[in-house]
Design an enzyme around this catalytic site. Structure first.
Site, PDB file in Angstrom:
ATOM      1  N   GLU A  77       0.837  -1.212   0.000  1.00  0.00           N
ATOM      2  CA  GLU A  77       0.000   0.000   0.000  1.00  0.00           C
ATOM      3  C   GLU A  77       0.869   1.257   0.000  1.00  0.00           C
ATOM      4  OE1 GLU A  77      -2.993  -0.260  -0.625  1.00  0.00           O
ATOM      5  OE2 GLU A  77      -3.442  -2.335  -0.090  1.00  0.00           O
ATOM      6  N   CYS A 143      -7.965  -1.022   7.807  1.00  0.00           N
ATOM      7  CA  CYS A 143      -6.559  -1.030   7.389  1.00  0.00           C
ATOM      8  C   CYS A 143      -6.123   0.366   6.965  1.00  0.00           C
ATOM      9  CB  CYS A 143      -6.345  -2.043   6.259  1.00  0.00           C
ATOM     10  SG  CYS A 143      -6.529  -3.737   6.844  1.00  0.00           S
ATOM     11  N   HIS A 167      -1.116  -5.519   2.406  1.00  0.00           N
ATOM     12  CA  HIS A 167      -2.297  -6.381   2.432  1.00  0.00           C
ATOM     13  C   HIS A 167      -1.917  -7.758   1.893  1.00  0.00           C
ATOM     14  CE1 HIS A 167      -5.641  -3.239   2.744  1.00  0.00           C
ATOM     15  NE2 HIS A 167      -6.019  -4.217   3.544  1.00  0.00           N
TER      16      HIS A 167
HETATM   17  N1  PCA Z   1      -8.441  -6.170   6.665  1.00  0.00           N
HETATM   18  C1  PCA Z   1      -9.426  -5.101   6.740  1.00  0.00           C
HETATM   19  C2  PCA Z   1      -9.473  -4.721   8.205  1.00  0.00           C
HETATM   20  C3  PCA Z   1      -8.717  -5.767   8.934  1.00  0.00           C
HETATM   21  C4  PCA Z   1      -8.043  -6.563   7.902  1.00  0.00           C
HETATM   22  O1  PCA Z   1      -7.242  -7.492   8.097  1.00  0.00           O
HETATM   23  C5  PCA Z   1      -9.144  -3.958   5.780  1.00  0.00           C
HETATM   24  O2  PCA Z   1      -8.593  -4.207   4.700  1.00  0.00           O
HETATM   25  O3  PCA Z   1      -9.485  -2.813   6.069  1.00  0.00           O
END
Ligand code: PCA
Length: 199
Positions: A77, A143, A167
């Site tokens: 990200e 996140c 992610h």
């Molecule tokens: N993924 C979610 C919130 C917690 C997680 O592991 C997200 O992408 O916001």
């Protein structure tokens, strides 16, 4: 060097979150001492939990990991935006208890860029044949909220801590038919490579 490494608790009916499963398995890094925290999927307590560890550990960098269920690759990200969608958290609450779009910080900038060494991480993942890509939206759920909150605090404190978010896809072990997934071993390997190449 001290690295604060975080993963999230399970959410959305899942019994595990591969982000925390991977973080949990990492005990030793090449050059950094690693400190770990499991972050609740709750608007009220997610950043507070990380902040408490931050105060205790005084890390040089912070690497946050989360699950992106629809992704077929590890996503590095690059951006956090000052926006939350009205999505209920694990406690059934909306951000600020408001069932509509909210800001994370009323007087904060619209967005921040992550500040870790994303190119070094990308190249290291590639060398290890782990499918990865840059992403320019961490979504509008917890996140993105966590990444924005961390970058905002760094910016306000004029500190030069490096921080970023990765992610990961579903783990094979979650048996999500019809969704892309990776083995927990590969996800753990990816997180470890990222942690070793963060600066
Ligand atoms: N993924 C979610 C919130 C917690 C997680 O592991 C997200 O992408 O916001």
């Amino acid at each position: 060097m001290k690295l604060l490494l975080t993963g999230f608790a399970p959410f959305g009916g899942e019994t595990i979150n591969p982000s925390w499963q991977a973080v949990k398995r990492i005990d030793k890094l090449d050059e950094a001492l690693v400190f770990k925290a499991e972050i609740p999927v709750e608007w009220n307590s997610a950043f507070v939990t990380l902040e408490e560890m931050w105060k205790q550990v005084e890390p040089d960098c912070i690497l946050m990991i989360g699950q992106a269920g629809s992704s077929d690759a590890v996503r590095i990200e690059r951006v956090a935006i000052n926006l939350c969608s009205p999505i209920k958290d694990n406690s059934g609450a909306y951000n600020r208890n408001k069932p509509f779009e909210t800001r994370i910080c009323d007087d904060g900038p619209d967005a921040y860029f992550s500040s870790f060494n994303y190119e070094k991480i990308f190249n290291a993942l590639k060398e290890n044949n782990i499918k990865s890509r840059f992403s320019f939206s961490a979504g509008t759920y917890l996140c993105n909220y966590l990444l924005y909150s961390v970058l905002n605090k760094i910016n306000q404190g004029k500190s030069n801590i490096k921080a970023g978010f990765i992610h990961v896809p579903y783990a094979n072990e979650q048996n999500k038919t019809g969704f892309p997934s990776m083995s927990l071993d590969d996800i753990t390997k990816a997180v470890k490579i990222a942690a070793n190449n963060i600066i």
